[in-house]
Design an enzyme around this catalytic site. Structure first.
Site, PDB file in Angstrom:
ATOM      1  N   CYS A  10      13.187  10.309   7.833  1.00  0.00           N
ATOM      2  CA  CYS A  10      13.058   9.886   9.229  1.00  0.00           C
ATOM      3  C   CYS A  10      14.407   9.890   9.941  1.00  0.00           C
ATOM      4  CB  CYS A  10      12.427   8.514   9.310  1.00  0.00           C
ATOM      5  SG  CYS A  10      13.099   7.377   8.104  1.00  0.00           S
ATOM      6  N   GLY A  32       2.868   3.335  13.992  1.00  0.00           N
ATOM      7  CA  GLY A  32       3.590   2.101  14.302  1.00  0.00           C
ATOM      8  C   GLY A  32       3.087   1.474  15.593  1.00  0.00           C
ATOM      9  N   GLU A  44       9.629  15.033  16.446  1.00  0.00           N
ATOM     10  CA  GLU A  44       9.999  14.953  15.041  1.00  0.00           C
ATOM     11  C   GLU A  44       9.156  15.939  14.238  1.00  0.00           C
ATOM     12  OE1 GLU A  44       9.114  11.240  13.016  1.00  0.00           O
ATOM     13  OE2 GLU A  44      10.925  11.460  11.812  1.00  0.00           O
ATOM     14  N   LYS A  81       0.840  -1.206   0.000  1.00  0.00           N
ATOM     15  CA  LYS A  81       0.000   0.000   0.000  1.00  0.00           C
ATOM     16  C   LYS A  81       0.870   1.250   0.000  1.00  0.00           C
ATOM     17  CE  LYS A  81      -1.830   2.814   2.902  1.00  0.00           C
ATOM     18  NZ  LYS A  81      -1.922   4.139   2.241  1.00  0.00           N
ATOM     19  N   GLU A 141       9.696   0.598  10.720  1.00  0.00           N
ATOM     20  CA  GLU A 141      10.725   1.630  10.587  1.00  0.00           C
ATOM     21  C   GLU A 141      10.006   2.939  10.857  1.00  0.00           C
ATOM     22  OE1 GLU A 141      12.642   4.360   9.740  1.00  0.00           O
ATOM     23  OE2 GLU A 141      12.881   3.872   7.620  1.00  0.00           O
ATOM     24  N   GLY A 159       6.807   4.531   8.638  1.00  0.00           N
ATOM     25  CA  GLY A 159       5.979   5.711   8.836  1.00  0.00           C
ATOM     26  C   GLY A 159       6.158   6.252  10.239  1.00  0.00           C
ATOM     27  N   SER A 160       5.121   6.890  10.751  1.00  0.00           N
ATOM     28  CA  SER A 160       5.263   7.569  12.041  1.00  0.00           C
ATOM     29  C   SER A 160       5.252   6.571  13.199  1.00  0.00           C
ATOM     30  CB  SER A 160       4.134   8.570  12.231  1.00  0.00           C
ATOM     31  OG  SER A 160       2.925   7.885  12.464  1.00  0.00           O
ATOM     32  N   THR A 161       5.891   6.967  14.296  1.00  0.00           N
ATOM     33  CA  THR A 161       5.903   6.130  15.490  1.00  0.00           C
ATOM     34  C   THR A 161       4.483   5.929  16.022  1.00  0.00           C
ATOM     35  OG1 THR A 161       8.161   6.731  16.083  1.00  0.00           O
ATOM     36  CG2 THR A 161       6.741   6.021  17.882  1.00  0.00           C
ATOM     37  N   GLU A 162       3.663   6.971  15.891  1.00  0.00           N
ATOM     38  CA  GLU A 162       2.296   6.880  16.387  1.00  0.00           C
ATOM     39  C   GLU A 162       1.521   5.755  15.685  1.00  0.00           C
ATOM     40  OE1 GLU A 162       0.263  10.504  15.684  1.00  0.00           O
ATOM     41  OE2 GLU A 162      -1.575   9.805  16.661  1.00  0.00           O
TER      42      GLU A 162
END
Lengths: 260, 491, 287
Positions: B304, B253, B401, B196, B270, B248-251
């Site tokens: 990132c 993730g 970030e 995706k 990642e 993508g973002s830690t959130e």
């Protein structure tokens, strides 16, 4: 409550304007991710860093405290000490942390020590004077009590345990002795003298133990930043971690709390 | 001494501006409508919804792209499962490898077209898409193709089995490159894929689908479903997906970790970063300044692993900051397709708003902001290269970030101090160190808790070199042997 | 001659290199299957766990900084100490209801496992490090590094061998550990601290707790300063809670549902790698 009583301290030979500026910002923004926290009471720096702190803290309510009188040893002439005190006050320090002459004290020259404190107090003008007894060098609790009385009678606004450079620093026994001296001084004179344990207090748990001691010995009236301070560099983050733990339920990591 | 030669006196303008040097777009082929790529064919989405992919440099629509719903994702996963069971895992590994080599070659042949589309769709300077994104994507396929028939040598004492269907969700900052990082190792080790792409940058992935058709890859081995976060969620939750790989973002993730809890799906993540870039006083100063520029302004800071926290030793901080400012003045911001452009467009309006919010916070927090004086085009999403000084660890800009061309600068005195500060973060993706002393590079590399450390360089990538984070920056590595490990079970 | 009265041992937690009682003052009463002996174990609390993590964190830098050779030596020393206390551990296992044969085998295999991992201390890095042939003038290499503080829920079914099989690979790899001993058979996990205490392992590197798993798993998995959690157990509720909680700080989760700890696949360098991170360094080449 603990946070608002902290004198956030950096007293290192390697202090630089950059370091002091960063610490000043931390003092005003302890942990922005958690809104509604107080700022610390004051930051405590060496004399030559006072002008830097003055600029960095402009617009905040955080006070500037500076160690003076040849901190940490105090081994210089009275005139040099007085000159140093006048310099920091002129540069904007609102609080002065002086050291007593321990050598003179231990050799019994109490008059010299008292006179020195009195003259420093005069040099302070409107600035508050905190008198560091350096209890680690006074050795006995009897000496601590005697030095406390001496300092308070000579004009100290606060009495403070240690410079942080000599071990042991603040210990519960020493702090209790000093608190009792403060209590007795109040009973005799009606003056409320402040108390500042410093050095070696790095956890919230220790902080609370001291607060309990104050409450039990001196009462609620002393539980204000005007009369009680912690001299510490890493206490604030531990308190913050405990606050977040209370809110979120899980134990925290120092990775998430800014160093300075 | 007086020279006797005639000096030609011609009036030269002292205000020399480079002419525009745009890469032409006439050789690219883009359809006006893109469907989902399922089982080797472009397929209309069941619900018939499409969204626009916008050129962030001028806010025009480039193409309509299908939005995959639950039914479409089901279909893609089923196609991948069938292809896995019936074709791909049974295929002789050397033949699998040859398919992947084909993809690599076809990308190499169409580098220019892909570069232009990447820049149109995502806003990155053509210089970067042409020289970095697309060639590196091809190199990744090339590297992993060769592993397909050598897996028995990869992990000592163990043999490998593929995992099954890999659901892969990629970000918008390096669209084709991230697709390559994900697809190449998955295919080489015998898995099939449902990819995706990011909502704002789906086009090169769909062009890759064309290449996959041209390469005659068996239907269903790679499926590409476009859409927003909900499409990704269907993929994560799908019971027949055996592995999730997310960048993508830690959130997001963290929400994936929670969604996968209790399932037996494997995952590689990642996530975000807030890398420290450390400049010692013994660094080659001018080289370091170039390095700082590259560490934070590469791809508009949409990286990132960007060196977004700069730590400069106090003795050289004045010099570095002033050189940095004058170097920033030379950065050319503008048309991503112009070959002179250094700073392209911000990827989307949402991202621009987020960056703007951080700029406001920085100013409110009392830090000193400096932005280069470039002209900002009237249309499109842009942010001038920015740096903040007078920062400390407790500033939000130091902790969070930003994912934009925004550098925060702190000073330090001793090596121990800077190591403590560099590690004082929940992230741990990357770090940089600049010094003339090799031993210092190794010392910093050893003590910084992060997955990639660059010595006297920054933002370098290579298919053979594992990339990925410690702590909240993710789990697992991409690139090299470690990247292969994420797509196999050992036995 | 009068018979000398048996002196019962007090079983404590092992935190920061000290044998301490739980701060909570709580206990778990344990009676051996033959109903001969009653033992009061510490019912460790979340605060004990917090203290253990503080100690593990502060021990981490020095322990991970020790040379691999030295870590190997220390683990060999642990094996020597366990060998010397073989009889104690066999009798503890028998006391917990295992047969003499089973108990002997468990202890022998445990000693072997320690020696086995002692040997890996300076070798797994060579197996899993690489020099990567990048296409630019850099010397690029990747090496494993310990992930940090590891919290472990030891297996409930194998009180010594299983315990060691999860703790040892993590610690050999430079991590520091807080481990919760088996709840059904707590004896050997707890007394293993006596072996550690005489084995040159610095305080805080291995912290051992006893307590109720139900109560402590939540804290073990949600602590923000724990980098990885090893969960041994077949309880799917616990497993999924552990996995959910790892999202809080992107903790690494390692699960062993029904591992047979006697099998050869219960040991090996890949177990060490479960609590390792790969770090890649780009070092310039030039002049």
């Amino acid at each position: 409550m603990i946070l608002s009583m902290i004198d956030l301290t950096t007293l290192e030979g390697k202090d630089s304007p950059g370091k002091v500026k960063q610490l000043c910002y931390k003092a005003a923004h302890l942990h922005d991710q958690h809104p509604g926290l107080p700022t610390v009471a004051a930051i405590c720096v060496y004399p030559n860093m006072v002008p830097v702190a003055k600029v960095a803290l402009a617009g905040t309510n955080i006070k500037i405290a500076s160690v003076a009188t040849a901190f940490p040893s105090g081994m210089t002439t009275l005139s040099a000490k007085l000159k140093e005190v006048r310099f920091v006050v002129d540069a904007g320090a609102e609080e002065v942390d002086m050291v007593i002459s321990r050598g003179k004290f231990l050799s019994g020259d109490l008059e010299f020590v008292g006179d020195e404190i009195y003259q420093v107090k005069n040099a302070c003008g409107a600035a508050k004077l905190k008198v560091i007894l350096e209890t680690g060098e006074l050795v006995t609790l009897d000496n601590v009590r005697r030095a406390s009385d001496l300092a308070m009678n000579a004009g100290a606004d606060f009495i403070k345990t240690s410079t942080g450079k000599i071990n042991p620093c603040a210990t519960p026994a020493v702090v209790l002795t000093m608190l009792e001296a403060v209590r007795d001084h109040y009973v005799q004179t009606g003056h409320r003298i402040g108390m500042k344990p410093a050095g070696g207090i790095s956890t919230a748990k220790q902080g609370i133990q001291y607060l309990v001691m104050v409450r039990e010995t001196l009462g609620q009236a002393w539980l204000t930043p005007d009369l009680f301070r912690f001299g510490a560099s890493s206490l604030a983050n531990d308190v913050l971690m405990q606050i977040i733990k209370q809110n979120q339920g899980n134990y925290q990591s120092s990775d998430y709390f800014s160093l300075d | 001494m007086v020279s006797k030669t005639n000096i030609r006196k011609k009036k030269v303008s002292t205000n020399w501006e480079y002419s525009a040097a745009p890469e032409s777009t006439d050789h690219i082929s883009l359809k006006s409508n893109y469907d989902l790529f399922i089982a080797g064919k472009f397929t209309k989405p069941k619900e018939g919804t499409y969204f626009n992919s916008i050129n962030p440099a001028n806010e025009t629509n480039i193409a309509k792209v299908a939005s995959a719903g639950k039914a479409d994702v089901n279909k893609a996963v089923s196609a991948a499962k069938v292809a896995y069971e019936n074709v791909w895992k049974k295929m002789d590994p050397s033949q699998r490898g040859k398919y992947i080599y084909r993809i690599a070659r076809l990308i190499q042949e169409r580098v220019r077209e892909f570069a232009v589309i990447e820049s149109l769709d995502g806003g990155k300077p053509i210089r970067e898409s042409r020289d970095i994104d697309i060639p590196l994507a091809a190199a990744h396929f090339f590297y992993y193709a060769g592993w397909a028939d050598k897996l028995d040598y990869a992990f000592p004492g163990r043999k490998t089995k593929p995992i099954g269907v890999a659901g892969q969700i990629i970000p918008w900052n390096f669209p084709l490159l991230m697709a390559a990082w994900k697809i190449a190792p998955a295919l080489a080790s015998g898995n099939t894929v449902v990819l995706k792409p990011a909502e704002t940058t789906p086009l090169t992935a769909l062009k890759l689908a064309e290449i996959i058709q041209d390469a005659d890859l068996p239907p269903g081995v790679v499926n590409i479903v476009t859409g927003d976060g909900s499409t990704g969620k269907y993929l994560v939750d799908h019971p027949k997906v055996d592995k999730i790989a997310f960048t993508g973002s830690t959130e997001v993730g963290k929400s994936i970790i929670q969604a996968l809890a209790g399932s037996s799906k494997k995952y590689t993540l990642e996530l975000g970063g807030k890398a420290a870039n450390i400049i010692f006083e013994d660094a080659p100063i001018d080289q370091a300044v170039e390095g700082i520029i590259n560490s934070i302004f590469f791809n508009q800071g949409h990286v990132c692993c960007a060196g977004s926290r700069l730590y400069v030793q106090e003795s050289v901080s004045k010099e570095i900051i002033s050189k940095l400012k004058s170097r920033m003045e030379n950065l050319i911001l503008g048309d991503p397709l112009d070959k002179n452009t250094d700073i392209g467009a911000i990827n989307s309006k949402t991202q621009l708003e987020k960056i703007q919010m951080y700029l406001d916070i920085g100013v409110d927090e009392g830090s000193t902001i400096y932005q280069s004086t470039c002209t900002i085009p009237k249309k499109g999403y842009w942010c001038a290269p920015t740096l903040f000084t007078d920062m400390s660890q407790s500033h939000r800009l130091v902790q969070e970030e930003i994912f934009g061309p925004v550098l925060v600068i702190q000073t330090f005195r001793t090596i121990d101090e800077v190591i403590a500060k560099a590690n004082n973060t929940p992230y741990g993706l990357s770090g940089g160190v600049w010094t003339d002393k090799g031993s210092k590079i190794f010392k910093i590399s050893k003590d910084i808790r992060a997955g990639v450390i660059w010595g006297n360089t920054f933002n370098k990538f290579d298919p053979t070199s594992p990339f990925g984070g410690y702590k909240e920056s993710g789990m697992g590595r991409e690139g090299g042997l470690e990247g292969l490990l994420q797509y196999v079970n050992l036995y | 001659m009068t018979q000398s009265l048996h002196i019962n041992k007090t079983y404590k937690l092992y935190i920061d290199g000290n044998f301490s009682r739980t701060e909570s003052g709580r206990y778990i009463k344990w009676i051996d299957p033959k109903k001969k002996m009653i033992i009061n174990f510490c019912r460790g609390s979340r605060k004990d766990f917090r203290n253990a993590v503080v100690s593990a964190r502060s021990a981490f830098k020095a322990w991970s900084g020790r040379s691999a050779y030295n870590r190997g030596q220390i683990f060999y020393r642990i094996a020597e100490m366990l060998e010397g206390r073989k009889e104690q551990f066999i009798s503890e296992l028998i006391l917990q209801g295992f047969t003499k044969k089973q108990s002997k085998k468990e202890v022998t295999l445990s000693i072997d496992r320690l020696v086995y991992y002692a040997g890996w201390a300076d070798k797994y890095q060579q197996l899993f490090s690489r020099v990567n042939p990048v296409s630019s003038p850099y010397y690029n290499f990747s090496t494993p590094e310990p992930t940090g503080v590891v919290a472990a829920i030891a297996p409930d079914n194998s009180c010594l061998l299983g315990f060691l099989s999860v703790v040892v690979p993590a610690v050999v790899g430079g991590n520091t550990v807080v481990v919760l001993a088996s709840e059904s058979y707590p004896l050997c996990g707890i007394t293993f601290a006596e072996v550690l205490h005489s084995s040159d392992v610095p305080g805080g590197v291995i912290n051992i707790m006893s307590g109720r798993h139900d109560e402590l798993i939540e804290q073990f998995s949600s602590h923000m300063d724990v980098n990885a959690i090893i969960y041994c157990g077949a309880d799917s509720g616990h497993a999924s809670m552990v996995e959910k909680n790892t999202a809080l700080n992107v903790k690494r989760a390692v699960k062993y549902a029904d591992q047979n700890w006697i099998n050869p696949d219960a040991q090996g360098p890949y177990h060490i790698m479960k609590s390792q991170e790969i770090k890649t360094t780009w070092h310039p080449i030039g002049y």
